[in-house]
Motif scaffolding. Structure first.
Motif, PDB file in Angstrom:
ATOM      1  N   SER A 278       0.806  -1.218   0.000  1.00  0.00           N
ATOM      2  CA  SER A 278       0.000   0.000   0.000  1.00  0.00           C
ATOM      3  C   SER A 278       0.844   1.275   0.000  1.00  0.00           C
ATOM      4  N   ALA A 279       2.152   1.157   0.232  1.00  0.00           N
ATOM      5  CA  ALA A 279       2.982   2.368   0.299  1.00  0.00           C
ATOM      6  C   ALA A 279       3.224   2.915  -1.111  1.00  0.00           C
ATOM      7  N   ILE A 280       2.775   4.139  -1.349  1.00  0.00           N
ATOM      8  CA  ILE A 280       3.047   4.742  -2.657  1.00  0.00           C
ATOM      9  C   ILE A 280       4.256   5.672  -2.583  1.00  0.00           C
ATOM     10  N   GLY A 281       4.690   5.981  -1.375  1.00  0.00           N
ATOM     11  CA  GLY A 281       5.882   6.809  -1.250  1.00  0.00           C
ATOM     12  C   GLY A 281       6.256   6.967   0.209  1.00  0.00           C
ATOM     13  N   GLY A 300      19.649  16.524   5.733  1.00  0.00           N
ATOM     14  CA  GLY A 300      18.914  16.358   4.485  1.00  0.00           C
ATOM     15  C   GLY A 300      17.541  15.810   4.762  1.00  0.00           C
ATOM     16  N   ILE A 301      16.630  16.093   3.862  1.00  0.00           N
ATOM     17  CA  ILE A 301      15.299  15.485   3.942  1.00  0.00           C
ATOM     18  C   ILE A 301      14.810  15.256   2.526  1.00  0.00           C
ATOM     19  N   GLY A 302      14.057  14.189   2.331  1.00  0.00           N
ATOM     20  CA  GLY A 302      13.558  13.926   0.987  1.00  0.00           C
ATOM     21  C   GLY A 302      12.577  12.782   0.986  1.00  0.00           C
ATOM     22  N   TYR A 303      12.093  12.452  -0.190  1.00  0.00           N
ATOM     23  CA  TYR A 303      11.206  11.294  -0.287  1.00  0.00           C
ATOM     24  C   TYR A 303      11.399  10.578  -1.614  1.00  0.00           C
ATOM     25  N   ALA A 304      10.906   9.353  -1.657  1.00  0.00           N
ATOM     26  CA  ALA A 304      10.831   8.606  -2.910  1.00  0.00           C
ATOM     27  C   ALA A 304       9.393   8.163  -3.096  1.00  0.00           C
ATOM     28  N   VAL A 305       8.891   8.360  -4.299  1.00  0.00           N
ATOM     29  CA  VAL A 305       7.531   7.921  -4.620  1.00  0.00           C
ATOM     30  C   VAL A 305       7.623   6.886  -5.734  1.00  0.00           C
ATOM     31  N   GLY A 306       6.879   5.811  -5.607  1.00  0.00           N
ATOM     32  CA  GLY A 306       6.876   4.771  -6.624  1.00  0.00           C
ATOM     33  C   GLY A 306       5.922   5.141  -7.756  1.00  0.00           C
ATOM     34  N   VAL A 307       6.458   5.275  -8.960  1.00  0.00           N
ATOM     35  CA  VAL A 307       5.620   5.648 -10.106  1.00  0.00           C
ATOM     36  C   VAL A 307       4.656   4.504 -10.453  1.00  0.00           C
ATOM     37  N   ASP A 308       5.167   3.268 -10.418  1.00  0.00           N
ATOM     38  CA  ASP A 308       4.333   2.117 -10.808  1.00  0.00           C
ATOM     39  C   ASP A 308       3.150   1.960  -9.851  1.00  0.00           C
ATOM     40  N   ARG A 309       3.456   2.087  -8.562  1.00  0.00           N
ATOM     41  CA  ARG A 309       2.376   1.937  -7.573  1.00  0.00           C
ATOM     42  C   ARG A 309       1.409   3.103  -7.616  1.00  0.00           C
ATOM     43  N   THR A 310       1.913   4.290  -7.900  1.00  0.00           N
ATOM     44  CA  THR A 310       1.008   5.437  -8.009  1.00  0.00           C
ATOM     45  C   THR A 310       0.075   5.233  -9.195  1.00  0.00           C
ATOM     46  N   LEU A 311       0.601   4.653 -10.282  1.00  0.00           N
ATOM     47  CA  LEU A 311      -0.258   4.352 -11.432  1.00  0.00           C
ATOM     48  C   LEU A 311      -1.329   3.330 -11.034  1.00  0.00           C
ATOM     49  N   LEU A 312      -0.951   2.340 -10.226  1.00  0.00           N
ATOM     50  CA  LEU A 312      -1.941   1.374  -9.744  1.00  0.00           C
ATOM     51  C   LEU A 312      -3.008   2.079  -8.898  1.00  0.00           C
ATOM     52  N   ALA A 313      -2.581   3.073  -8.110  1.00  0.00           N
ATOM     53  CA  ALA A 313      -3.532   3.828  -7.287  1.00  0.00           C
ATOM     54  C   ALA A 313      -4.499   4.614  -8.164  1.00  0.00           C
TER      55      ALA A 313
END
Ligand code: AMP
Length: 421
Positions: A278-281, A300-313
């Motif tokens: 369920s984690a999209i990022g 530092g601060i940042g994030y990673a978002v999954g493109v494939d999973r976001t498309l599934l969402a």
């Protein structure tokens, strides 16, 4: 092609028209970063293995079990990047970006590789959007980063997602908390593997999803209850800024992200339409990462978002992300002479920024008109032999079937005016 070749296990191809949606998701997730002054960075898809073993953390599944590591022909140990942050940090350090104006705001997007057990939403090759704001520890920056992640999802039209937020403390309070947690975990009934993991990083046990482990963790001491005054003030300020930015969140005191280097603000975006993965990022502050990689001691601060999973969402919410497929105009020539005219016309239209296509190979009128219909074009130019003799082409509205004869010398302008409007 020899028979039976397939994409490797856990990987997949993205084909038209779905690939347009993939590109749209990638574009929509990255547009807010550009608007906020983040600069694009490109780094190699492989790095020296130490970049990840030091930069991701020795206690993580990613490093111990999931990396694609190999020796190249020169005997160097290289690894396909399992995530994008460590490579960005390596570049930040190598190019001494910390000597310029701070914060340094960077983003990138690209492939990541993990030898995982494949399932829906979990692949061995996937795509991440990654962003980092480096060199300044300011709670307002934490809020900016979180807000930019939320913005990308909102811009896609997603609503069924949730922001999970917590603070993991820092060097001033985590060691004491860690002792408390270790003492608590010592009393539990845990298997060998989990005990070993607890020795390297006890916080990771909190993240264990197995019900038999979760059941034992109900009264576990939580980092948020043991924050030092300065960590608490930092966390309060982040939440105040988020409120000011109109962003809501859920407190998630058990949240421990998969990578070892997080401090203070830590967050994850989950989508409720995706099942187990369920984690999209996710992301957070990692004030020790640069130093761990041999760089200056900068935050530092940042994030990673999954493109494939976001498309599934996006698919799970049934969103139409308005992807324009196909071309605007399609040219159907009949005969060699008409074909030359068609090739020239298509070239002119494309140069003028109009998307256009024509038929290739000998298709005949029927096949060519079918191709025109399939092309998505609103208008076709049909140039038959009789038309050519009369010095015209037929401009046909494919939606109504109406057509008019247009002198060949005016075709380009007419098509441009008709479909370009
Ligand atoms: P991580 O780098 O593990 O924090 O992951 C950040 C995001 O990348 C996750 O929230 C997922 O959206 C995505 N992601 C991580 N691992 C995978 C995978 N194996 N397959 C697809 N997406 C993934």
């Amino acid at each position: 092609m020899s028979e039976g070749l397939r994409a490797p296990k856990g990987t997949f191809d993205v084909l038209p028209p779905e690939s347009e949606r993939f590109l749209a998701v990638r574009e929509t997730l990255t547009a807010p970063l550009r608007r906020a002054g983040y600069g694009y960075v490109e780094t190699p898809v492989f790095e020296e293995t130490a970049v990840f073993s030091r930069g991701v953390g020795e206690s993580t599944d990613v490093v111990t079990k999931e990396m694609y590591t190999f020796d190249d022909r020169g005997g160097r140990s290289l690894t396909l990047r399992p995530e994008l942050t460590a490579g960005l940090m390596r570049a930040f350090i190598e190019h001494r970006l910390h000597t310029g104006a701070l914060p340094v705001k960077l983003w990138t997007v690209g492939s990541a590789f993990r030898y995982e057990r494949p399932q829906a939403g979990r692949y061995r090759h996937f795509t991440q959007v990654d962003m980092e704001a480096l060199g300044v520890d300011d709670p307002a920056l934490d809020a900016e980063v979180v807000a930019l992640g939320v913005q990308g999802f909102r811009d896609l039209g997603l609503t069924d997602f949730e922001l999970l937020l917590t603070s993991l403390g820092d060097g001033s309070d985590r060691p004491q908390y860690r002792e408390k947690l270790v003492a608590y975990l010592d009393r539990l009934d845990l298997d060998e593997d989990t005990r070993r993991r607890a020795e390297i990083n006890p916080l990771r046990v909190l993240d264990d999803k197995r019900p038999e482990v979760q059941a034992q963790l109900q009264d576990a001491p939580l980092m948020v209850d043991h924050l030092s005054d300065s960590s608490r003030a930092h966390y309060d300020a982040v939440r105040q800024y988020l409120t000011d930015l109109g962003i809501s969140w859920t407190e998630a005191p058990m949240l421990v992200r998969g990578l070892d280097y997080y401090t203070k603000t830590t967050f994850e975006f989950v989508h409720h339409g995706l099942g187990a993965q369920s984690a999209i990022g996710g992301g957070g502050r990692y004030d020790g990462l640069s130093a761990a990689l041999g760089g200056p001691d900068v935050s530092g601060i940042g994030y990673a978002v999954g493109v494939d999973r976001t498309l599934l969402a996006v698919q799970a919410e049934g969103l139409d992300i308005g992807v324009a497929t196909g071309v605007q105009a399609f040219v159907v020539p009949l005969g060699a002479e008409a074909k030359r005219l068609a090739v020239r016309l298509v070239g002119q239209l494309r140069q003028a920024g109009i998307s256009a296509d024509t038929v290739y190979g000998d298709r005949g009128l029927k096949g060519a008109m079918k191709a025109a219909d399939r092309s998505g074009a609103s208008h076709a130019v049909v140039i038959g032999e009789r038309d050519l003799a009369a010095g015209v082409g037929q401009l046909k509205d494919l939606r109504t079937g109406e057509q008019i004869a247009v002198p060949t010398g005016e075709l380009f302008e007419r098509v441009r005016a008709t479909v370009g409007a």
